[in-house]
Each structure stands twice: as structure tokens, then as C-alpha cells.
Design an enzyme around this catalytic site. Sequence first.
Site, PDB file in Angstrom:
ATOM      1  N   VAL A  54       0.557  10.754  -4.870  1.00  0.00           N
ATOM      2  CA  VAL A  54       0.802  12.124  -4.429  1.00  0.00           C
ATOM      3  C   VAL A  54       2.191  12.545  -4.884  1.00  0.00           C
ATOM      4  O   VAL A  54       3.183  11.946  -4.471  1.00  0.00           O
ATOM      5  CB  VAL A  54       0.686  12.241  -2.891  1.00  0.00           C
ATOM      6  CG1 VAL A  54       0.884  13.696  -2.458  1.00  0.00           C
ATOM      7  CG2 VAL A  54      -0.665  11.734  -2.419  1.00  0.00           C
TER       8      VAL A  54
ATOM      9  N   HIS B 136       0.341   4.796  -2.147  1.00  0.00           N
ATOM     10  CA  HIS B 136       0.163   6.102  -1.522  1.00  0.00           C
ATOM     11  C   HIS B 136       1.289   7.061  -1.885  1.00  0.00           C
ATOM     12  O   HIS B 136       1.073   8.276  -1.928  1.00  0.00           O
ATOM     13  CB  HIS B 136       0.064   5.943  -0.004  1.00  0.00           C
ATOM     14  CG  HIS B 136      -1.271   5.424   0.439  1.00  0.00           C
ATOM     15  ND1 HIS B 136      -1.988   5.981   1.470  1.00  0.00           N
ATOM     16  CD2 HIS B 136      -2.038   4.395  -0.026  1.00  0.00           C
ATOM     17  CE1 HIS B 136      -3.134   5.319   1.634  1.00  0.00           C
ATOM     18  NE2 HIS B 136      -3.170   4.347   0.737  1.00  0.00           N
ATOM     19  N   ASP B 137       2.455   6.542  -2.147  1.00  0.00           N
ATOM     20  CA  ASP B 137       3.553   7.403  -2.587  1.00  0.00           C
ATOM     21  C   ASP B 137       3.300   7.894  -4.013  1.00  0.00           C
ATOM     22  O   ASP B 137       3.392   9.092  -4.295  1.00  0.00           O
ATOM     23  CB  ASP B 137       4.891   6.652  -2.521  1.00  0.00           C
ATOM     24  CG  ASP B 137       6.071   7.536  -2.918  1.00  0.00           C
ATOM     25  OD1 ASP B 137       6.077   8.722  -2.525  1.00  0.00           O
ATOM     26  OD2 ASP B 137       6.969   7.045  -3.621  1.00  0.00           O
TER      27      ASP B 137
ATOM     28  N   ASN C 258      -2.894   8.551   5.582  1.00  0.00           N
ATOM     29  CA  ASN C 258      -1.634   7.819   5.704  1.00  0.00           C
ATOM     30  C   ASN C 258      -1.286   7.433   7.132  1.00  0.00           C
ATOM     31  O   ASN C 258      -0.271   6.766   7.365  1.00  0.00           O
ATOM     32  CB  ASN C 258      -0.485   8.650   5.119  1.00  0.00           C
ATOM     33  CG  ASN C 258      -0.550   8.735   3.607  1.00  0.00           C
ATOM     34  OD1 ASN C 258      -1.008   7.801   2.946  1.00  0.00           O
ATOM     35  ND2 ASN C 258      -0.115   9.861   3.054  1.00  0.00           N
TER      36      ASN C 258
ATOM     37  N   ARG D  54       0.824  -1.206   0.000  1.00  0.00           N
ATOM     38  CA  ARG D  54       0.000   0.000   0.000  1.00  0.00           C
ATOM     39  C   ARG D  54       0.860   1.258   0.000  1.00  0.00           C
ATOM     40  O   ARG D  54       0.493   2.291  -0.567  1.00  0.00           O
ATOM     41  CB  ARG D  54      -0.894  -0.045   1.250  1.00  0.00           C
ATOM     42  CG  ARG D  54      -1.889   1.081   1.379  1.00  0.00           C
ATOM     43  CD  ARG D  54      -2.721   0.879   2.640  1.00  0.00           C
ATOM     44  NE  ARG D  54      -3.446   2.069   3.018  1.00  0.00           N
ATOM     45  CZ  ARG D  54      -3.755   2.389   4.255  1.00  0.00           C
ATOM     46  NH1 ARG D  54      -3.381   1.600   5.257  1.00  0.00           N
ATOM     47  NH2 ARG D  54      -4.435   3.490   4.534  1.00  0.00           N
TER      48      ARG D  54
ATOM     49  N   ASP E 171      -9.238  -9.728   3.083  1.00  0.00           N
ATOM     50  CA  ASP E 171      -9.530 -10.949   2.322  1.00  0.00           C
ATOM     51  C   ASP E 171      -9.579 -12.097   3.327  1.00  0.00           C
ATOM     52  O   ASP E 171      -8.600 -12.822   3.512  1.00  0.00           O
ATOM     53  CB  ASP E 171      -8.430 -11.178   1.282  1.00  0.00           C
ATOM     54  CG  ASP E 171      -8.737 -12.320   0.329  1.00  0.00           C
ATOM     55  OD1 ASP E 171      -9.733 -13.026   0.557  1.00  0.00           O
ATOM     56  OD2 ASP E 171      -7.974 -12.500  -0.637  1.00  0.00           O
TER      57      ASP E 171
ATOM     58  N   HIS F 204      -6.020  -5.653  -2.544  1.00  0.00           N
ATOM     59  CA  HIS F 204      -6.754  -5.886  -1.295  1.00  0.00           C
ATOM     60  C   HIS F 204      -6.781  -7.365  -0.929  1.00  0.00           C
ATOM     61  O   HIS F 204      -7.377  -7.735   0.083  1.00  0.00           O
ATOM     62  CB  HIS F 204      -8.183  -5.360  -1.417  1.00  0.00           C
ATOM     63  CG  HIS F 204      -8.266  -3.868  -1.465  1.00  0.00           C
ATOM     64  ND1 HIS F 204      -9.427  -3.187  -1.780  1.00  0.00           N
ATOM     65  CD2 HIS F 204      -7.322  -2.902  -1.253  1.00  0.00           C
ATOM     66  CE1 HIS F 204      -9.196  -1.888  -1.752  1.00  0.00           C
ATOM     67  NE2 HIS F 204      -7.925  -1.694  -1.432  1.00  0.00           N
TER      68      HIS F 204
ATOM     69  N   ASP G  65       7.991   9.353  -5.939  1.00  0.00           N
ATOM     70  CA  ASP G  65       9.230  10.082  -5.637  1.00  0.00           C
ATOM     71  C   ASP G  65       9.700   9.918  -4.203  1.00  0.00           C
ATOM     72  O   ASP G  65      10.607  10.626  -3.762  1.00  0.00           O
ATOM     73  CB  ASP G  65       9.042  11.573  -5.937  1.00  0.00           C
ATOM     74  CG  ASP G  65       8.057  12.251  -4.977  1.00  0.00           C
ATOM     75  OD1 ASP G  65       7.290  11.521  -4.307  1.00  0.00           O
ATOM     76  OD2 ASP G  65       8.066  13.492  -4.899  1.00  0.00           O
TER      77      ASP G  65
ATOM     78  N   ASP H 162      -3.732 -13.921  -3.958  1.00  0.00           N
ATOM     79  CA  ASP H 162      -4.518 -14.841  -4.779  1.00  0.00           C
ATOM     80  C   ASP H 162      -5.723 -14.104  -5.357  1.00  0.00           C
ATOM     81  O   ASP H 162      -5.887 -12.898  -5.144  1.00  0.00           O
ATOM     82  CB  ASP H 162      -4.968 -16.070  -3.970  1.00  0.00           C
ATOM     83  CG  ASP H 162      -5.716 -15.695  -2.691  1.00  0.00           C
ATOM     84  OD1 ASP H 162      -6.414 -14.659  -2.691  1.00  0.00           O
ATOM     85  OD2 ASP H 162      -5.611 -16.431  -1.696  1.00  0.00           O
TER      86      ASP H 162
ATOM     87  N   GLU I 199       3.331  14.263   4.133  1.00  0.00           N
ATOM     88  CA  GLU I 199       2.329  13.324   3.613  1.00  0.00           C
ATOM     89  C   GLU I 199       1.989  12.231   4.616  1.00  0.00           C
ATOM     90  O   GLU I 199       0.821  11.867   4.796  1.00  0.00           O
ATOM     91  CB  GLU I 199       2.827  12.672   2.313  1.00  0.00           C
ATOM     92  CG  GLU I 199       2.835  13.584   1.106  1.00  0.00           C
ATOM     93  CD  GLU I 199       3.438  12.909  -0.111  1.00  0.00           C
ATOM     94  OE1 GLU I 199       3.247  11.678  -0.268  1.00  0.00           O
ATOM     95  OE2 GLU I 199       4.114  13.589  -0.901  1.00  0.00           O
TER      96      GLU I 199
END
Length: 326
Positions: free
Chosen positions: A73, A69-70, A96, A65, A245, A194, A77, A253, A90
Site C-alpha cells: 500500500v 503490508h506496508d 491490518n 508480515r 506451519d 507463511h 514508505d 524452513d 492503514e
Amino acid sequence: MSTSKLFLCLFFQFTFLVFVFNPANAQGLKVGFYAKSCPKAEAVVKDVIHQVMSVAPSLGGPLLRMHFHDCFVRGCDGSLLLDSPTKQAEKDAIPNQTLRGYQIIDRVKTAVEKACPGVVSCADIVALVARDVVVELRGLSWDVETGRRDGRISNATETFGNLIGPTANISTLVNGWARKGLSVKDLVVLSGGHTIGTSHCSSFNERLYNFTGKGDADPRLDSEYMEKLKLKCKPGDQKTLVEMDPGSFKTVDESYYTLVSKRRGLFQSDAALLENKETRDYILSQAGKSFGSFFKDFGVSMVNMGRIEVLTGKSGEIRKVCSRVN
């Protein structure tokens, strides 16, 4: 025009088109970017992640994740990793605050710096770690393009409007991903991330207790699954963790797609995928299969995501420590 001149003309036109429209070439990314400057880089990352995942596989979801998220935004970088003394970076933004695993990125960076000081960016480490945790959790590998450089700016306010939350509807999802240059297929494939990890009850609590503000539940959610969730998450619960899951949240999977097809996706954004023909068709094509196209598709879409607004060449820097600029 002679045949030879016509051939040369077409050749240069084709070469120009490939150069212009191939995102990896235009952005300066390539597979094996560190082959000469730090030939052991990817092996070092892989070794550290193998050690970590052997004792803490639950970190796989958060580390995957982190790459999402990097990239969403300011592009991929490494700006998500920066600390702020005033808590305005951030990582301090509400979306976050539940991320975990920064210490693992630091551990990888320390090992890579020992092998090749000042060569490998934190942004590339995040991308490589995402691939390696998927492999450790029984997913397929893919070739990660590298060559990113690290940004120097990290602003919490920029997460709003860029990070798409778990309550998003299908229009918000499709449009938000399109703004990042990602397709509808990328959306439904990468939503398959997910398949690993957990979520706090606060991310979906209103689906259970106050969906429209009238004390009702989301009618799109399977009633049996909803009752199981209510046993774990009471109204207003902010802390309890739930598997995204159930039963295989530490294994990559296709069961995520089976769950979504049965209206058992945990988030509103999961349920929304059934409201678009392309995303719904993909979900149904993967549901119930033991080894469909998802594994290969995931690597392709991760490469696409890893190209978002990257810094290359002389832009940015190669941080010595991932949590602060040089």
C-alpha cells in the site's frame, strides 16, 4: 568508426541501460546507505530484535508480515505505522487489524534515534527488522537495500485492492503481484513467509464450513487436516489463533511447501499455488527438502519487494516518531 570509438559508444550505451533498468539505482536504494551517516544503524536494529526474539519469538511472523503490508500500500514508505485520531489510517483497515509488533518498531526507532538522530527512516527500519527476525528464526540473512524515506499519507481505504487476502484465487494473486512489479516466482517464494506465524480462524473459517455458501468444505483441503482444524475453529470463531506451519511456526524452513504439496496449506491462497504450473513446480521442488533453494530465493524476493514505489532523495521525510509525521 574506430575500434576505440566503438568501444566507448557501447560502454556508454551499456552504462545507460544499467542505470535505467536497475531498479535500485533508479530508486536511490543501495546496500549500506547509512555506512557514513549512521554506521551503527543495522547493528542497533539487529541487537534490539535479538533481545525481542529471545523472549517473544511468536512476534516474528507479525513483524515479517508488517513489511509486506506496508509495501503493498503506497509502497515501502512506513505509511502502515502512522496513527490516525479518527481511526482511518492503514493500520485501522480490517486487513491490518490483526497485525502486532508496532511497539517493537517503536523500540527499534528509539534505539536508532539515540545513536543517530533524524537519520534512519521508519520504512528502512521495517525492512531491516523483517530480515533480522528471519535470521533469528533460523533463516538465512540477505543484504537489505536502504535509503527509503517515510511517507506522510496513510489511508485505510487504500488497503482495499492493494492488500491481497487469504481467499484469493491464483489469477488474483498473479495479477496483484504483477501490478507491484513482482514476478510469479516472487509470489510463490514470498508465500513461503507463511512458514512462521499464526492466523485467526476467521481467515479460513469458510474453507471448513461454508466454502460455496452451501455449508460445504473446500474440497482442495486435505480431509484429515480439515478435521484437526475443525477441532480448533468452530463456526464463526473470530479469535482463536492457529499455527500456519504446524509444529514449526517459530522456525523458518521449507515445511510450508511440504504442507502445501499435501493440500495442507491453511489459506485458499496457499491452495491456489497448486493451480499454476510455475508456482506448483516450485512448491514440489522445495517440498521435503531440509535445505533447498528457498532460503536464498527468499532474500532475493524480499529485496525485490522492498523496492516497491519507494520514496528516496528529497521525497517524504525521516520521521522522528514512526507513528506520526514530523
